[in-house]
Design an enzyme around this catalytic site. Structure first.
Site, PDB file in Angstrom:
ATOM      1  CG  HIS A 113      -1.302   0.079   6.331  1.00  0.00           C
ATOM      2  ND1 HIS A 113      -2.280   0.510   5.470  1.00  0.00           N
ATOM      3  CD2 HIS A 113      -0.300   0.998   6.226  1.00  0.00           C
ATOM      4  CE1 HIS A 113      -1.892   1.629   4.870  1.00  0.00           C
ATOM      5  NE2 HIS A 113      -0.700   1.949   5.324  1.00  0.00           N
ATOM      6  CG  ASP A 150      -5.776   1.703   3.319  1.00  0.00           C
ATOM      7  OD1 ASP A 150      -6.505   0.767   2.971  1.00  0.00           O
ATOM      8  OD2 ASP A 150      -5.082   1.672   4.357  1.00  0.00           O
ATOM      9  CG  HIS A 195      -9.666  -0.591   5.193  1.00  0.00           C
ATOM     10  ND1 HIS A 195      -8.916  -1.339   4.301  1.00  0.00           N
ATOM     11  CD2 HIS A 195     -10.812  -1.282   5.404  1.00  0.00           C
ATOM     12  CE1 HIS A 195      -9.580  -2.446   3.991  1.00  0.00           C
ATOM     13  NE2 HIS A 195     -10.724  -2.448   4.645  1.00  0.00           N
ATOM     14  CG  ASP A 203      -5.304   2.087   7.929  1.00  0.00           C
ATOM     15  OD1 ASP A 203      -6.169   1.200   8.055  1.00  0.00           O
ATOM     16  OD2 ASP A 203      -4.406   2.040   7.074  1.00  0.00           O
ATOM     17  CG  HIS A 232      -4.258  -4.377   9.815  1.00  0.00           C
ATOM     18  ND1 HIS A 232      -4.370  -5.276   8.767  1.00  0.00           N
ATOM     19  CD2 HIS A 232      -5.434  -4.455  10.496  1.00  0.00           C
ATOM     20  CE1 HIS A 232      -5.567  -5.856   8.809  1.00  0.00           C
ATOM     21  NE2 HIS A 232      -6.220  -5.367   9.840  1.00  0.00           N
ATOM     22  CG  ASP A 291      -3.660  -1.478   2.428  1.00  0.00           C
ATOM     23  OD1 ASP A 291      -3.801  -2.475   1.698  1.00  0.00           O
ATOM     24  OD2 ASP A 291      -3.999  -1.470   3.628  1.00  0.00           O
ATOM     25  CG  ASP A 343      -6.826  -2.738   1.497  1.00  0.00           C
ATOM     26  OD1 ASP A 343      -6.804  -1.531   1.240  1.00  0.00           O
ATOM     27  OD2 ASP A 343      -6.830  -3.165   2.670  1.00  0.00           O
ATOM     28  CD  GLU A 367      -2.422  -5.085   5.531  1.00  0.00           C
ATOM     29  OE1 GLU A 367      -2.647  -6.302   5.398  1.00  0.00           O
ATOM     30  OE2 GLU A 367      -2.384  -4.512   6.645  1.00  0.00           O
TER      31      GLU A 367
END
Length: 304
Positions: free
Chosen positions: A104, A126, A128, A130, A143, A231, A233, A276
């Site tokens: 990422h 995402d 997360h 980031d 990332h 992303d 994930d 990712e």
């Protein structure tokens, strides 16, 4: 008018701590990206990959910029600077750039290029946030920092990081969707910013349609278009197993498609990235194939 899409590969794993994500662009292409985009009604051109030396080929004696605890920041800067130019060139040529990661960290380049000479919004799909910086990151993996970098948060406000700042991107036009894994400092950074954030609990309570509609409203307010950072994930690991940092409790297959379909209906997509995808961790290229499907939905694929 037929939308033109330009595919840009950025096969890097400098920003991650698990090897294999650099093979993501190849896996996504192998899953039929170009043909799926053509079937969605676009005119697609694959511009190939950036030249990214393998991690083992980096020059250990090259001068490092101020980096805090950020790992491979020099290499990340080189990749993202090159990607930013190619994203900006694509937009100038009338094409919508679709960047393929890689980890990422490539989003720094996508955002900088898309925000060059324009005001943009960004929707970050995402697990997360980031929003870590070299000082706050517990891992040093870039990332986990691209959004903070693009917004000039913390360390990234220093002149040494000008290359990473997306000058046409304001925090008030940035929306995080589907959060479920944040570091303490990262959580504080989000609270202290003008970024809008929706967790998985918000999606559970309100539904994906309402959350994405609000995200689009915030990201498009007063902007020339939006950047979508997807992303993989973001999705639950049972749906997208081939990612480096899986977190249980993500969105479902249909929720993800509904979100991308809403992006397509908005007509405001300026640039996008898929990141990712790690073929080493995937099962039968399932996650790469899902990436292709979601990209097609974002670029206008319809059932009827």
């Amino acid at each position: 008018m037929t939308r033109r899409v330009r595919i840009l590969g950025a096969p890097t794993d400098y920003g991650a701590n698990r090897r294999g994500v650099d093979m993501g662009p190849s896996a996504i292409r192998y899953a039929g990206l170009a043909s799926a985009l053509e079937a969605a009604g676009t005119s697609c051109h694959d511009a190939g990959d950036l030249s990214v030396p393998r991690m083992e080929e980096r020059d250990p004696d090259a001068e490092e910029p101020p980096a805090g605890t950020a790992r491979f920041l020099r290499e990340t800067r080189e990749v993202c600077t090159a990607l930013a130019d190619r994203v900006a060139d694509s937009i100038d040529a009338g094409a919508t750039p679709l960047a393929l990661g890689g980890d990422h960290s490539i989003a720094i380049g996508s955002l900088v290029g898309s925000a060059r000479d324009a005001r943009i919004g960004a929707i970050w799909f995402d697990a997360h946030g980031d929003m870590n910086t070299p000082t706050t990151s517990p891992s040093g993996n870039v990332h986990g920092m691209p959004l903070a970098a693009a917004l000039g948060v913390g360390d990234f406000s220093e002149a040494a990081y000008d290359w990473a700042n997306a000058v046409g991107l304001n925090a008030s036009n940035v929306v995080l969707v589907g959060l479920r894994s944040l570091d303490d400092d990262e959580r504080a950074a989000i609270h202290d910013s003008d970024v809008t954030a929706y967790t998985m609990s918000d999606i559970d309570e309100r539904g994906i349609a309402d959350v994405v509609d609000d995200a689009l409203a915030a990201a498009t307010a007063g902007t020339d278009g939006i950047h979508v950072s997807l992303d993989l994930d973001w999705l639950d690991p049972t749906v997208a197993p081939g990612v480096g940092t899986p977190v249980r409790g993500g969105v479902t297959y249909r929720e993800a498609h509904l979100a991308m379909e809403a992006v397509a209906r908005s007509g405001d997509l300026r640039s996008m990235e898929l990141v990712e995808v790690n073929p080493v961790l995937d099962q039968h290229n399932e996650t790469a194939s899902l990436s292709v499907e979601l990209a097609a939905s974002a670029f206008g694929k319809r059932v009827l």
